[in-house]
Design an enzyme around this catalytic site. Sequence first.
Site, PDB file in Angstrom:
ATOM      1  CG  ASP A  79      -2.037  -1.080   1.701  1.00 31.23           C
ATOM      2  OD1 ASP A  79      -2.643  -1.564  -0.062  1.00 31.23           O
ATOM      3  OD2 ASP A  79      -2.271  -1.937   1.767  1.00 31.23           O
ATOM      4  CG  ASN A 154      14.445  -5.909   6.318  1.00 34.44           C
ATOM      5  OD1 ASN A 154      15.185  -5.642   6.229  1.00 34.44           O
ATOM      6  ND2 ASN A 154      13.509  -4.144   6.379  1.00 34.44           N
ATOM      7  CG  HIS A 167       6.451  -8.866   5.786  1.00 34.31           C
ATOM      8  ND1 HIS A 167       6.304  -9.547   8.126  1.00 34.31           N
ATOM      9  CD2 HIS A 167       7.000  -8.248   5.488  1.00 34.31           C
ATOM     10  CE1 HIS A 167       7.055  -7.984   7.972  1.00 34.31           C
ATOM     11  NE2 HIS A 167       7.585  -7.234   6.633  1.00 34.31           N
ATOM     12  CD  GLU A 183      25.540 -10.634  -6.487  1.00 32.04           C
ATOM     13  OE1 GLU A 183      24.850 -10.744  -7.007  1.00 32.04           O
ATOM     14  OE2 GLU A 183      25.359 -10.277  -4.888  1.00 32.04           O
ATOM     15  CG  HIS A 302      23.258 -12.132  -0.659  1.00 34.38           C
ATOM     16  ND1 HIS A 302      25.066 -12.762  -0.671  1.00 34.38           N
ATOM     17  CD2 HIS A 302      23.387 -12.117  -1.995  1.00 34.38           C
ATOM     18  CE1 HIS A 302      25.049 -11.983  -1.806  1.00 34.38           C
ATOM     19  NE2 HIS A 302      24.386 -12.349  -2.613  1.00 34.38           N
TER      20      HIS A 302
HETATM   21  P1  H2U Z   1       8.410  -4.624   6.562  1.00 34.63           P
HETATM   22  O1  H2U Z   1       8.014  -4.417   8.308  1.00 34.63           O
HETATM   23  O2  H2U Z   1       9.558  -5.091   5.568  1.00 34.63           O
HETATM   24  O3  H2U Z   1       8.714  -2.932   6.209  1.00 34.63           O
HETATM   25  O4  H2U Z   1       7.507  -4.879   5.950  1.00 34.63           O
HETATM   26  C1  H2U Z   1       5.573  -4.625   5.916  1.00 34.63           C
HETATM   27  C2  H2U Z   1       5.789  -3.974   4.772  1.00 34.63           C
HETATM   28  O5  H2U Z   1       3.864  -3.562   4.638  1.00 34.63           O
HETATM   29  C3  H2U Z   1       5.842  -2.238   3.668  1.00 34.63           C
HETATM   30  O6  H2U Z   1       6.885  -2.238   2.984  1.00 34.63           O
HETATM   31  C4  H2U Z   1       3.423  -2.623   3.866  1.00 34.63           C
HETATM   32  C5  H2U Z   1       3.767  -1.780   4.162  1.00 34.63           C
HETATM   33  O7  H2U Z   1       4.712  -0.391   3.480  1.00 34.63           O
HETATM   34  N1  H2U Z   1       2.347  -2.007   5.228  1.00 34.63           N
HETATM   35  C6  H2U Z   1       1.500  -2.101   3.309  1.00 34.63           C
HETATM   36  O8  H2U Z   1       1.076  -2.202   2.310  1.00 34.63           O
HETATM   37  N2  H2U Z   1      -0.140  -2.718   4.030  1.00 34.63           N
HETATM   38  C7  H2U Z   1      -0.524  -1.810   5.739  1.00 34.63           C
HETATM   39  O9  H2U Z   1      -1.891  -1.536   5.841  1.00 34.63           O
HETATM   40  C8  H2U Z   1       0.568  -1.823   6.493  1.00 34.63           C
HETATM   41  C9  H2U Z   1       2.128  -2.899   5.831  1.00 34.63           C
HETATM   42 ZN    ZN Z   2      24.427 -11.884  -4.930  1.00 35.23          ZN
END
Ligand code: H2U
Ligand code: ZN
EC number: 2.7.7.12
Length: 355
Positions: A79, A154, A167, A183, A302
């Site tokens: 989003d 992450n 996730h 690379e 990695h």
């Molecule tokens: P990270 O914790 O790795 O940042 O991943 C959460 C991702 O989920 C983040 O990129 C997305 C955030 O933009 N997200 C949505 O798309 N919708 C939401 O309602 C919450 C989080």
């Molecule tokens: Zn690599």
Amino acid sequence: MAEKFDPAEHQHVRYNPLKGDWVLVSAHRMKRPWSGQEEKPPEEDIPRHDPKNPLCPRATRANGKVNPDYDSTFLFDNDFPALQPDAPDPGPSEHPLLQAASARGKCQVMCFHPWTDITLPLMSLAEIRTVIDRWAEITTDLGTNHRWVQVFENKGAVNGCSNPHPHCQVWASNFMPNEATAEDNNQKEYFSKHQSPMLVDYYNLEKEKRVRIVVENEDWLVVVPYWAVWPYETLVLPRRHVLRLPDLTSSERDALADITKRLLCKYDNLFEVSFPYSMGWHGAPTGDLTDAENSHWQLHAHYYPPLLRSATVKKFMVGFEMLAQAQRDLTAEQAAEKLRNLPELHYKIKRQQED
Ligand code: H2U
Ligand code: ZN
């Protein structure tokens, strides 16, 4: 007589053939006392289902959409995407010092599991295998019209992850990002010199040397690479020459689920916490580069974990690292030995069995 070189005692630099840069190894630095910043250990009491967490089944996301009541993996468009399909072109650059180019793409998020209080090492092999199949499908899907499909996870608040729900993210771009370009160039150059893919040769070398292996099975090898920068960095390599995730056979995917679970249990067991890291897959470029000459490429993953001394002390990449060159405080061989010797039974499962 000159003193004999000991990599664990004597500082030296090591070459990273994938990136084409050098890392300073100064293992004796681990002896220095630490009175710097300490992080909070990861939260332990995460609820299984949190209706306010936008990644949970049935929860409402930031854009007002309600998630389905999913019972396996769940893929959705981010989003808050950093890359969108329809950004206008910046046009010709007005000066060589002020260059811009178009950036288009797509960002997705994939939940690994309906539960918020589970992580990959605690998931079953069948559940991990499903995640691997989804990674391959997303690569195929977004790879049809993007040059690079970056699948990455992450994990952990210390690593900037905003949400404890298990996730990963996928950012697909119409351009080759910097790491991919480096690379690509370095593997190409190695291939033209040696007529063999760099990482296939590296797999064989590490299988033979056996000093940097963390875990292995019939199809996969996990090593702390000779040139590792992060303290417990690892490189996941297939035995066979494979260009991309979708090219993996069914048995290679099962074997990948096995090696992933074993590696991640060891990671969690190192400091008895849910181990933070950034991980990601690199394979041959896609989109209009799919049918280009890519035999110099070898699929690999990695893992870059930030922790150094304990669950609360991370490695800071600042000062010399930012201004001059990456530096590490223990040798790749020391880190590999430490990880190799850890049990593969997750500490939480062991605790449950003891209760
Ligand atoms: P990270 O914790 O790795 O940042 O991943 C959460 C991702 O989920 C983040 O990129 C997305 C955030 O933009 N997200 C949505 O798309 N919708 C939401 O309602 C919450 C989080
Ligand atoms: Zn690599």
